[in-house]
Scaffold this motif. Structure first.
Motif, short mmCIF file in Angstrom:
data_model
loop_
_atom_site.label_atom_id
_atom_site.label_comp_id
_atom_site.label_asym_id
_atom_site.label_seq_id
_atom_site.Cartn_x
_atom_site.Cartn_y
_atom_site.Cartn_z
N PHE A 140 35.36 41.51 47.94
CA PHE A 140 36.07 40.84 46.84
C PHE A 140 37.02 39.75 47.29
CE2 PHE A 140 35.34 45.33 45.46
CZ PHE A 140 34.39 45.07 44.48
N TRP A 141 36.96 39.32 48.56
CA TRP A 141 37.96 38.36 49.04
C TRP A 141 37.84 37.00 48.37
CZ3 TRP A 141 36.73 33.79 51.69
CH2 TRP A 141 35.41 33.67 52.12
N GLN A 142 36.71 36.67 47.80
CA GLN A 142 36.54 35.37 47.16
C GLN A 142 36.82 35.38 45.66
OE1 GLN A 142 32.53 34.19 48.95
NE2 GLN A 142 33.61 32.23 49.03
N VAL A 143 37.18 36.54 45.10
CA VAL A 143 37.46 36.62 43.66
C VAL A 143 38.79 35.94 43.36
CG1 VAL A 143 37.87 38.17 41.73
CG2 VAL A 143 36.16 38.76 43.46
N THR A 144 38.78 35.04 42.41
CA THR A 144 40.00 34.31 42.05
C THR A 144 40.30 34.49 40.56
OG1 THR A 144 38.78 32.27 41.54
CG2 THR A 144 39.56 32.55 43.81
N SER A 145 41.49 34.10 40.19
CA SER A 145 41.88 34.12 38.77
C SER A 145 42.89 33.01 38.53
CB SER A 145 42.48 35.48 38.40
OG SER A 145 43.70 35.70 39.11
N TYR A 146 43.15 32.71 37.27
CA TYR A 146 44.08 31.64 36.92
C TYR A 146 45.41 32.23 36.47
CZ TYR A 146 40.42 28.13 37.27
OH TYR A 146 39.44 27.28 37.73
N ILE A 147 46.48 31.70 37.06
CA ILE A 147 47.84 32.11 36.70
C ILE A 147 48.59 30.85 36.29
CG2 ILE A 147 49.98 33.17 37.49
CD1 ILE A 147 48.33 34.75 39.53
N ASN A 148 49.01 30.81 35.04
CA ASN A 148 49.69 29.62 34.48
C ASN A 148 48.83 28.36 34.67
OD1 ASN A 148 51.98 31.07 33.66
ND2 ASN A 148 52.94 30.84 35.68
N GLY A 149 47.53 28.55 34.50
CA GLY A 149 46.62 27.42 34.59
C GLY A 149 46.25 27.00 36.00
N VAL A 150 46.74 27.72 37.01
CA VAL A 150 46.47 27.37 38.41
C VAL A 150 45.61 28.47 39.03
CG1 VAL A 150 47.46 26.84 40.67
CG2 VAL A 150 48.65 26.13 38.58
N GLU A 151 44.54 28.08 39.70
CA GLU A 151 43.64 29.05 40.32
C GLU A 151 44.26 29.60 41.59
OE1 GLU A 151 38.90 29.53 41.51
OE2 GLU A 151 39.86 27.54 41.49
N HIS A 152 44.20 30.93 41.75
CA HIS A 152 44.75 31.59 42.94
C HIS A 152 43.77 32.65 43.45
CE1 HIS A 152 48.78 29.88 43.08
NE2 HIS A 152 48.85 30.01 41.76
N SER A 153 43.86 32.92 44.75
CA SER A 153 43.06 33.98 45.36
C SER A 153 43.73 35.32 45.11
CB SER A 153 42.91 33.72 46.87
OG SER A 153 42.48 32.42 47.14
N THR A 154 43.75 35.75 43.87
CA THR A 154 44.54 36.90 43.45
C THR A 154 44.18 38.16 44.22
OG1 THR A 154 44.41 35.91 41.24
CG2 THR A 154 45.42 38.10 41.43
N VAL A 155 42.90 38.48 44.26
CA VAL A 155 42.47 39.72 44.93
C VAL A 155 42.80 39.67 46.41
CG1 VAL A 155 40.47 41.13 45.53
CG2 VAL A 155 40.66 40.15 43.24
N LEU A 156 42.52 38.55 47.04
CA LEU A 156 42.80 38.40 48.47
C LEU A 156 44.28 38.60 48.76
CD1 LEU A 156 42.02 37.58 51.38
CD2 LEU A 156 42.29 35.20 50.68
N LEU A 157 45.15 37.97 47.98
CA LEU A 157 46.59 38.05 48.22
C LEU A 157 47.13 39.45 47.97
CD1 LEU A 157 47.73 34.64 46.67
CD2 LEU A 157 47.31 35.20 49.07
N VAL A 158 46.61 40.14 46.94
CA VAL A 158 47.04 41.51 46.67
C VAL A 158 46.62 42.43 47.81
CG1 VAL A 158 46.68 43.51 45.18
CG2 VAL A 158 47.10 41.26 44.16
N LEU A 159 45.39 42.27 48.27
CA LEU A 159 44.90 43.11 49.36
C LEU A 159 45.64 42.81 50.67
CD1 LEU A 159 41.05 43.14 48.67
CD2 LEU A 159 42.73 44.93 48.18
#
Length: 441
Positions: free
Chosen positions: A98-117
């Motif tokens: 799941f390291w490549q899964v991203t999401s948008y926060i305040n309209g900006v794309e982030h590597s959410t899963v990667l950063l949480v892990l």
């Protein structure tokens, strides 16, 4: 009593899980940085997240403080080691898929899963710093050396695996697109990446398997009767002396110490203690080293190396990880302790760091270009990492003259420097955008 080879090997396997996962992610950055939305700022995000993970050892320390009996502390230590190693192995497993899964926060794309892990991996590694070593201290001194060899391999093994995997080098090719609706043709450059021997997923799966081996090694060390025969003769230590006992067998610089097995106390010989000014000097130096290598410069690595080409960035990251182990192993040699040597080596570190910062400030167009300049930058990075790794061991052995108090302040200085460096680097790179990146082509 002879050293049991199997127990020695088990300690190496146990020790390599201490920082293997975070080290593995960092050596894989040359491949990941072009595929994540944070781009060249990805190392800055990693560094700042790692500092927040210090909540792990703080929580463990508080839980341990309220357990007065040795049996209760041993149970807490064993449970914590199991939890963090299993969580580390599982987190690496999730990261693989799941390291490549991203999401948008305040309209900006982030590597959410990667950063949480990454936070969970850092939580595991930071907590291992206060649990693994005390466990190793229950065994004879030779096995603490084996543990340190394993800890040194936590960057060596991922770096070696990354070399085998390949650099992920790319070439820019002309790409043409035609828009039928407007009858126009567009031309642009697009990177075409060379195939890796195995993908990022398999790299993380390999690290997960290695950490799983560490879990099994710990189980054998903790419960096997064969391994328990290698415990030290006395494990009952007064709470205020507990930390000193563990640290008393870490280094071959034993001339200034005497280990008394009947009382499990560390005695410092008269005349070998440091003055307040000397200790303050060592703490300041360690703070500076941590500021540079753990806080500030990791965030600038992309800006200093990537402008010279992807291959040099990959070499700088991997070779510096390998050099850390060589410098660490040199710390087991008997070297005369000298404040002048500390000053000279620190001067080398500052010179290397200054060169890196200056070059990074010109990113993405360094003032000096070409293969010679690129190789020079890689050498500077490797030298910096090797000298700092050696200095850490060298200064720690000197600070041990003050016993637990000296080592405590060395730890405080290290954490303060790393925290300040990571915050400053994050502000400069990700908030103020003072360092400029460039697209692959």
């Amino acid at each position: 009593m002879d050293t049991k080879v199997l127990v020695f090997i088990l300690f190496i396997v146990f020790g390599w899980s201490s920082w293997m996962d975070i080290s593995g992610v960092f050596v894989e950055l040359p491949i990941m940085v072009h595929k994540q939305p944070e781009g060249w700022n990805l190392p800055a995000y990693f560094t700042i997240i790692i500092q927040f993970a210090n909540i792990g050892p703080i929580t463990y320390g508080l839980l341990r403080k309220f357990r007065t009996s040795e049996a209760a502390r041993d149970r807490l230590e064993t449970a914590t080691i199991y939890i963090i190693t299993i969580v580390g192995a599982l987190t690496m497993l999730f990261l693989a898929f799941f390291w490549q899964v991203t999401s948008y926060i305040n309209g900006v794309e982030h590597s959410t899963v990667l950063l949480v892990l990454i936070f969970f991996l850092a939580l595991v590694d930071c907590t291992s710093s206060v649990t693994f070593l005390p466990f190793a201290g229950k065994f004879r001194a030779e096995y603490t050396t084996a543990y340190y060899i394993g800890e040194g391999m936590c960057s060596f093994l991922p770096a070696t695996l990354a070399f085998v995997q390949g650099s992920g080098e790319y070439e820019c090719i002309n790409t043409t697109t035609e828009a039928n609706s407007t009858n126009t043709t567009s031309y642009f450059m697009q990177p075409r990446y060379d195939p890796l021997l195995f993908p990022v997923r398999d790299f993380f799966l390999a690290l997960s398997s290695m950490i799983a081996l560490s879990v099994m090694a710990f189980s054998l060390l903790n419960y096997s009767g064969y391994c328990k025969t290698e415990f030290t003769k006395s494990l009952k230590v007064k709470p205020e002396q507990e930390k000193g006992t563990v640290l008393s067998i870490l280094s071959p610089v034993a001339d200034d110490y005497k280990y008394n097995e009947s009382s499990a106390e560390v005695e410092v010989k008269e005349g070998s203690r440091l003055t307040r000014m000397q200790l303050a000097f060592l703490v300041c130096i360690v703070s500076l080293l941590a500021f540079i290598i753990y806080g500030f410069l990791p965030s600038l690595q992309t800006y200093a190396l990537l402008p010279y080409g992807h291959i040099y960035y990959s070499l700088g990251v991997k070779l510096s990880a390998l050099s850390g182990l060589l410098a660490f192993l040199s710390g087991f040699c008997r070297v005369p302790q000298s404040f002048i040597a500390v000053g000279v080596l620190t001067g080398i570190v500052v010179a290397c760091a200054s060169y890196i910062i200056v070059i990074a400030s010109y990113s993405p167009t360094p003032p000096v270009e070409g293969m010679v300049a690129a190789v020079c930058m890689v050498i500077v990075w490797v030298t910096l990492r090797a000298v700092i790794s050696f200095l850490y061991i060298y200064i720690t052995s000197m600070a041990r003259k003050e016993g637990v108090s000296g080592l405590f302040w060395i730890g405080v200085g290290s954490q303060a420097g790393a925290g300040l460096g990571s915050i400053l680097a994050f502000v400069l790179t990700s908030m103020l955008n003072l360092f400029q990146s460039a697209p692959p082509c």
